[in-house]
Structures are given as C-alpha cells and as structure tokens.
Design a protein around this motif. Structure first.
Motif, PDB file in Angstrom:
ATOM      1  N   VAL A 253       0.842  -1.203   0.000  1.00 42.23           N
ATOM      2  CA  VAL A 253       0.000   0.000   0.000  1.00 42.23           C
ATOM      3  C   VAL A 253       0.872   1.246   0.000  1.00 42.23           C
ATOM      4  O   VAL A 253       0.649   2.181  -0.773  1.00 42.23           O
ATOM      5  N   VAL A 254       1.875   1.273   0.855  1.00 44.56           N
ATOM      6  CA  VAL A 254       2.774   2.424   0.929  1.00 44.56           C
ATOM      7  C   VAL A 254       3.578   2.539  -0.369  1.00 44.56           C
ATOM      8  O   VAL A 254       3.802   3.643  -0.874  1.00 44.56           O
ATOM      9  N   TRP A 255       3.997   1.398  -0.936  1.00 48.22           N
ATOM     10  CA  TRP A 255       4.734   1.434  -2.203  1.00 48.22           C
ATOM     11  C   TRP A 255       3.879   2.036  -3.312  1.00 48.22           C
ATOM     12  O   TRP A 255       4.357   2.852  -4.106  1.00 48.22           O
TER      13      TRP A 255
ATOM     14  N   CYS B 279       1.318   4.130  -3.030  1.00 48.99           N
ATOM     15  CA  CYS B 279       1.150   5.570  -2.795  1.00 48.99           C
ATOM     16  C   CYS B 279       2.425   6.336  -3.149  1.00 48.99           C
ATOM     17  O   CYS B 279       2.369   7.389  -3.795  1.00 48.99           O
ATOM     18  N   MET B 280       3.570   5.811  -2.741  1.00 51.09           N
ATOM     19  CA  MET B 280       4.829   6.484  -3.017  1.00 51.09           C
ATOM     20  C   MET B 280       5.122   6.500  -4.520  1.00 51.09           C
ATOM     21  O   MET B 280       5.594   7.502  -5.059  1.00 51.09           O
ATOM     22  N   THR B 281       4.826   5.410  -5.208  1.00 46.06           N
ATOM     23  CA  THR B 281       5.053   5.348  -6.654  1.00 46.06           C
ATOM     24  C   THR B 281       4.165   6.356  -7.385  1.00 46.06           C
ATOM     25  O   THR B 281       4.625   7.049  -8.297  1.00 46.06           O
ATOM     26  N   LEU B 282       2.910   6.445  -7.002  1.00 47.40           N
ATOM     27  CA  LEU B 282       2.010   7.400  -7.655  1.00 47.40           C
ATOM     28  C   LEU B 282       2.471   8.835  -7.439  1.00 47.40           C
ATOM     29  O   LEU B 282       2.423   9.656  -8.362  1.00 47.40           O
ATOM     30  N   LEU B 283       2.921   9.150  -6.232  1.00 45.19           N
ATOM     31  CA  LEU B 283       3.428  10.500  -5.990  1.00 45.19           C
ATOM     32  C   LEU B 283       4.677  10.786  -6.816  1.00 45.19           C
ATOM     33  O   LEU B 283       4.861  11.890  -7.320  1.00 45.19           O
ATOM     34  N   LEU B 284       5.542   9.795  -6.956  1.00 48.58           N
ATOM     35  CA  LEU B 284       6.741   9.993  -7.762  1.00 48.58           C
ATOM     36  C   LEU B 284       6.416  10.114  -9.244  1.00 48.58           C
ATOM     37  O   LEU B 284       7.089  10.844  -9.978  1.00 48.58           O
ATOM     38  N   LEU B 285       5.399   9.401  -9.705  1.00 49.16           N
ATOM     39  CA  LEU B 285       5.015   9.504 -11.114  1.00 49.16           C
ATOM     40  C   LEU B 285       4.353  10.841 -11.425  1.00 49.16           C
ATOM     41  O   LEU B 285       4.435  11.325 -12.551  1.00 49.16           O
ATOM     42  N   LEU B 286       3.711  11.437 -10.439  1.00 53.67           N
ATOM     43  CA  LEU B 286       3.077  12.737 -10.649  1.00 53.67           C
ATOM     44  C   LEU B 286       4.049  13.893 -10.464  1.00 53.67           C
ATOM     45  O   LEU B 286       3.740  15.021 -10.850  1.00 53.67           O
TER      46      LEU B 286
ATOM     47  N   CYS C 127       7.407  -1.474  27.456  1.00 54.41           N
ATOM     48  CA  CYS C 127       6.516  -0.910  26.453  1.00 54.41           C
ATOM     49  C   CYS C 127       5.406  -1.927  26.189  1.00 54.41           C
ATOM     50  O   CYS C 127       5.662  -3.102  25.987  1.00 54.41           O
ATOM     51  N   VAL C 128       4.170  -1.462  26.212  1.00 58.72           N
ATOM     52  CA  VAL C 128       3.055  -2.387  26.035  1.00 58.72           C
ATOM     53  C   VAL C 128       2.219  -2.063  24.805  1.00 58.72           C
ATOM     54  O   VAL C 128       1.119  -2.573  24.662  1.00 58.72           O
ATOM     55  N   GLU C 129       2.721  -1.232  23.944  1.00 57.46           N
ATOM     56  CA  GLU C 129       1.944  -0.892  22.754  1.00 57.46           C
ATOM     57  C   GLU C 129       2.667  -1.388  21.516  1.00 57.46           C
ATOM     58  O   GLU C 129       3.862  -1.640  21.541  1.00 57.46           O
ATOM     59  N   GLY C 130       1.944  -1.545  20.463  1.00 61.58           N
ATOM     60  CA  GLY C 130       2.529  -1.968  19.197  1.00 61.58           C
ATOM     61  C   GLY C 130       2.503  -0.835  18.198  1.00 61.58           C
ATOM     62  O   GLY C 130       1.835   0.170  18.394  1.00 61.58           O
ATOM     63  N   TYR C 131       3.232  -1.003  17.106  1.00 63.12           N
ATOM     64  CA  TYR C 131       3.227   0.057  16.087  1.00 63.12           C
ATOM     65  C   TYR C 131       1.849   0.154  15.467  1.00 63.12           C
ATOM     66  O   TYR C 131       1.088  -0.813  15.443  1.00 63.12           O
ATOM     67  N   PRO C 132       1.520   1.310  14.948  1.00 66.02           N
ATOM     68  CA  PRO C 132       0.176   1.476  14.359  1.00 66.02           C
ATOM     69  C   PRO C 132       0.016   0.597  13.114  1.00 66.02           C
ATOM     70  O   PRO C 132       0.990   0.224  12.472  1.00 66.02           O
ATOM     71  N   LEU C 133      -1.223   0.298  12.801  1.00 70.74           N
ATOM     72  CA  LEU C 133      -1.489  -0.525  11.632  1.00 70.74           C
ATOM     73  C   LEU C 133      -1.328   0.242  10.331  1.00 70.74           C
ATOM     74  O   LEU C 133      -1.103  -0.348   9.283  1.00 70.74           O
ATOM     75  N   PHE C 134      -1.455   1.554  10.397  1.00 68.69           N
ATOM     76  CA  PHE C 134      -1.278   2.401   9.229  1.00 68.69           C
ATOM     77  C   PHE C 134      -0.638   3.706   9.714  1.00 68.69           C
ATOM     78  O   PHE C 134      -0.882   4.112  10.842  1.00 68.69           O
ATOM     79  N   PRO C 135       0.216   4.332   8.926  1.00 68.77           N
ATOM     80  CA  PRO C 135       0.889   5.551   9.395  1.00 68.77           C
ATOM     81  C   PRO C 135      -0.082   6.618   9.868  1.00 68.77           C
ATOM     82  O   PRO C 135      -1.157   6.809   9.297  1.00 68.77           O
TER      83      PRO C 135
END
Length: 135
Positions: free
Chosen positions: A64-66, A68-75, A124-132
C-alpha cells in the motif's frame, strides 16, 4: 529585398524521459523497504512491536505504501515541469528531485509509524500502528 537575421530559438526543455518514470517504482521500493526496516528496528524493544505476529501488519502495509509512493513519484514531473524548465542545473535537478522526494516520503512514512513509549519502571506495552499516523 531585405533579409533579416533571426536568432535561433534556445534549446527546448526536454520533457522528463522514460527513465524518470521507470525509476519511480524502484525508488519507491527502496524507500518503503528502508522505512519498514527502520520501523521494525525502532519497535524491537517492545513486546508488541517487532515480535508481535512476525511483523505481518508491516508486511501487508508495504504494498500500500509502495503504491502511494510510486504514484506521488510519477506525478512529480507534472508538478516540477515549470520549475525544472528554468535556470541552470536543470538536468541535475531533474534527477535529484525524485531522490529528494523519496527521502522525504520515507521520512514521512517513518514519522507516521511513531516511536515506542517506555513508561518508567515498565516495559513498552503498545505496538506500532497498523497504518501511518493512526496512532
């Protein structure tokens, strides 16, 4: 009959070539991989970070991140067309612009994944977010 001497027009500004568009997916892949590795290493000290479910959430997030990043680079050539047509060094800027954008997007991706919070006297008892940027 009068003959006037006209000056030849200056060199036309070349449009971004295929190389720019073909390099966008590869640059985006490098940025996503680097940002994901940085996230995994940052969260390695949390029980719910790196060890939780073998980082399956980050693995599924990478395409998903790839994309989004590819579309921004193409634009980006469209956004930079006027800026790259003026001034000296436009040929170098044409290739440095995507690299700069990939670095900025990778930093933005890493910033969105947050850092673990270690409470005093506890783990630490939390995990990384599922989406940025979702917390």
């Amino acid at each position: 009959m009068r003959v006037s001497k006209t000056t030849a027009p200056g060199p036309a500004v070349p449009a971004p070539g295929c190389g720019w568009y073909l390099s966008a997916p590869a640059l985006a892949a490098a940025g996503v991989y680097g940002g994901t590795v940085w996230t995994v290493r940052s969260w390695a000290s949390c029980p719910l970070g790196n060890d939780a479910s073998n980082t399956i959430g980050l693995t599924l997030l990478m395409p998903v991140v790839w994309l989004c990043m590819t579309l921004l680079l193409l634009l980006s050539p469209l956004a930079l067309r006027g800026w790259l047509s003026r001034g000296r060094g436009r040929r170098a800027a044409k290739w440095l612009a995507p690299l700069t954008m990939v670095i900025a997007l990778t930093l933005l991706y890493r910033l969105g994944m947050g850092w673990p919070v270690h409470p005093p006297g506890g783990l630490c008892v939390e995990g990384y977010p599922l989406f940025p940027f979702t917390g």
